[in-house]
Design a protein around this motif. Structure first.
Motif, PDB file in Angstrom:
ATOM      1  N   GLY A 103      57.700  49.695  46.880  1.00 39.62           N
ATOM      2  CA  GLY A 103      59.261  49.795  46.681  1.00 39.62           C
ATOM      3  C   GLY A 103      59.777  49.005  45.587  1.00 39.62           C
ATOM      4  N   ASP A 104      60.704  48.403  45.675  1.00 37.84           N
ATOM      5  CA  ASP A 104      61.247  47.329  44.950  1.00 37.84           C
ATOM      6  C   ASP A 104      60.654  46.004  44.723  1.00 37.84           C
ATOM      7  OD1 ASP A 104      63.203  49.138  44.371  1.00 37.84           O
ATOM      8  OD2 ASP A 104      64.529  48.474  45.573  1.00 37.84           O
ATOM      9  N   ARG A 105      59.639  45.602  45.586  1.00 39.09           N
ATOM     10  CA  ARG A 105      58.843  44.736  45.589  1.00 39.09           C
ATOM     11  C   ARG A 105      57.908  44.353  44.303  1.00 39.09           C
ATOM     12  NH1 ARG A 105      53.941  42.698  47.506  1.00 39.09           N
ATOM     13  NH2 ARG A 105      53.329  44.786  48.733  1.00 39.09           N
ATOM     14  N   ALA A 106      57.619  43.224  43.823  1.00 43.13           N
ATOM     15  CA  ALA A 106      56.851  42.995  42.878  1.00 43.13           C
ATOM     16  C   ALA A 106      55.385  42.869  43.441  1.00 43.13           C
ATOM     17  CB  ALA A 106      56.923  41.996  41.892  1.00 43.13           C
ATOM     18  N   PRO A 107      54.352  43.074  43.139  1.00 42.98           N
ATOM     19  CA  PRO A 107      53.131  42.876  43.686  1.00 42.98           C
ATOM     20  C   PRO A 107      52.909  41.350  43.476  1.00 42.98           C
ATOM     21  CG  PRO A 107      52.688  44.740  42.173  1.00 42.98           C
ATOM     22  CD  PRO A 107      53.988  44.122  42.042  1.00 42.98           C
ATOM     23  N   ALA A 108      51.992  40.610  44.533  1.00 43.80           N
ATOM     24  CA  ALA A 108      51.702  39.380  44.367  1.00 43.80           C
ATOM     25  C   ALA A 108      50.817  39.095  43.217  1.00 43.80           C
ATOM     26  CB  ALA A 108      50.947  38.906  45.578  1.00 43.80           C
ATOM     27  N   SER A 109      50.951  37.949  42.466  1.00 45.94           N
ATOM     28  CA  SER A 109      50.179  37.720  41.304  1.00 45.94           C
ATOM     29  C   SER A 109      48.846  37.103  41.685  1.00 45.94           C
ATOM     30  CB  SER A 109      50.753  36.629  40.404  1.00 45.94           C
ATOM     31  OG  SER A 109      49.982  36.355  39.342  1.00 45.94           O
ATOM     32  N   SER A 110      47.941  37.469  40.840  1.00 48.33           N
ATOM     33  CA  SER A 110      46.529  37.145  41.002  1.00 48.33           C
ATOM     34  C   SER A 110      45.918  36.334  40.165  1.00 48.33           C
ATOM     35  CB  SER A 110      45.511  38.516  41.268  1.00 48.33           C
ATOM     36  OG  SER A 110      45.562  39.153  40.126  1.00 48.33           O
ATOM     37  N   ARG A 111      46.861  36.061  39.184  1.00 53.93           N
ATOM     38  CA  ARG A 111      46.291  34.991  37.906  1.00 53.93           C
ATOM     39  C   ARG A 111      45.811  33.880  38.589  1.00 53.93           C
ATOM     40  NH1 ARG A 111      46.158  35.645  32.742  1.00 53.93           N
ATOM     41  NH2 ARG A 111      47.656  37.503  32.961  1.00 53.93           N
ATOM     42  N   ALA A 112      44.794  33.297  38.032  1.00 53.86           N
ATOM     43  CA  ALA A 112      44.253  31.862  38.457  1.00 53.86           C
ATOM     44  C   ALA A 112      43.955  31.656  39.953  1.00 53.86           C
ATOM     45  CB  ALA A 112      45.048  30.969  37.738  1.00 53.86           C
ATOM     46  N   ARG A 113      43.892  32.649  40.623  1.00 52.45           N
ATOM     47  CA  ARG A 113      43.860  32.653  42.225  1.00 52.45           C
ATOM     48  C   ARG A 113      42.504  33.279  42.566  1.00 52.45           C
ATOM     49  NH1 ARG A 113      48.879  33.978  45.969  1.00 52.45           N
ATOM     50  NH2 ARG A 113      47.944  33.024  47.957  1.00 52.45           N
ATOM     51  N   ASP A 114      41.869  32.316  43.551  1.00 48.63           N
ATOM     52  CA  ASP A 114      40.692  33.224  44.296  1.00 48.63           C
ATOM     53  C   ASP A 114      41.279  34.387  44.981  1.00 48.63           C
ATOM     54  OD1 ASP A 114      39.616  30.701  43.483  1.00 48.63           O
ATOM     55  OD2 ASP A 114      39.363  30.057  45.457  1.00 48.63           O
ATOM     56  N   VAL A 115      40.496  35.180  44.862  1.00 47.25           N
ATOM     57  CA  VAL A 115      40.859  36.753  45.217  1.00 47.25           C
ATOM     58  C   VAL A 115      39.682  37.274  46.315  1.00 47.25           C
ATOM     59  CG1 VAL A 115      41.106  39.163  44.677  1.00 47.25           C
ATOM     60  CG2 VAL A 115      42.494  37.182  43.599  1.00 47.25           C
TER      61      VAL A 115
END
Length: 223
Positions: free
Chosen positions: A120-132
């Motif tokens: 929808g209008d929500r921005a996806p969570a950022s994965s930059r520099a994060r354990d995924v």
């Protein structure tokens, strides 16, 4: 005739079993990232078990003419959707002129549809520099997962763990150098299809994806 004994009741059962293995990875504030639609019920159980946020990475397979399950590549969502092609498969299939371009545009439109529906209008969570923790309900040819891994690396993720309930050993061998860790519960001999190892492998509907994402969001807010 090929037969397989199912290993998982359904995707939720696979996710619960996988979660117990993932929790031993010792990740720092991880983001659980699911490949929709089938990977979402699996990833939801992992996210709940380790109290981590759940996000979606939309990847669409570029299938061969008349054989959509045979991947010639994949398109990964992002600020600019990224196309990852399997040159070996393309040389083998030799799709007609213009096919790849037309199929890529068709999948680009489907990514836009799903992005609008899921976010929808929500921005996806950022994965930059994060354990995924990248999750799917299984791996067959590996094309979709390979494209997702490549895109996540370009996004600048931290440690990347691939978690799947079942996959052929040959595909995991090829993927091992592309991620930091692989967590896989089963690598059956003479692997044929992911669905053979689930008692219930009905298609995951968009409505289930949306419901699970909302449950995960509310649970994360409470925590």
């Amino acid at each position: 005739m090929f037969t397989a004994t199912w290993l998982f009741e359904d995707r939720a059962d696979a996710g619960r079993q996988l979660a117990r293995a993932v929790e031993d990875e010792g990740l720092d504030d991880p983001l659980v990232m699911a490949l929709p639609r089938g990977g979402v019920p699996v990833a939801y159980e992992i996210a709940v078990h380790i109290a981590a946020p759940l996000e979606i990475l939309i990847v669409r397979k570029i299938g061969a003419p008349g054989h959509e399950e045979f991947g010639l590549g994949a398109l990964v969502d992002g600020e600019e959707p990224e196309l990852v092609l399997n040159r070996r498969a393309i040389r083998l299939v030799r799709p007609p002129k213009g096919y790849l371009e037309a199929e890529t545009e068709r999948q680009r439109a489907e990514i836009l549809r799903r992005r609008t529906l899921y976010f929808g209008d929500r921005a996806p969570a950022s994965s930059r520099a994060r354990d995924v923790i990248l999750v799917d309900d299984g791996i067959a040819t590996g094309g979709t997962v390979r494209a997702a891994i490549k895109a996540l690396r370009r996004m600048g993720v931290g440690r990347l763990v691939l978690a799947v309930p079942v996959a052929p050993k040959s595909e995991l061998t090829e993927l091992r150098s592309q991620v930091d860790r692989i967590v896989c519960l089963a690598t059956p001999f003479a692997f044929r299809a992911v669905g053979l190892y689930y008692r219930n492998f009905e298609q995951t509907a968009d409505e289930e994806v949306l419901a699970l994402m909302e449950k995960a969001r509310l649970r994360n807010e409470r925590d």
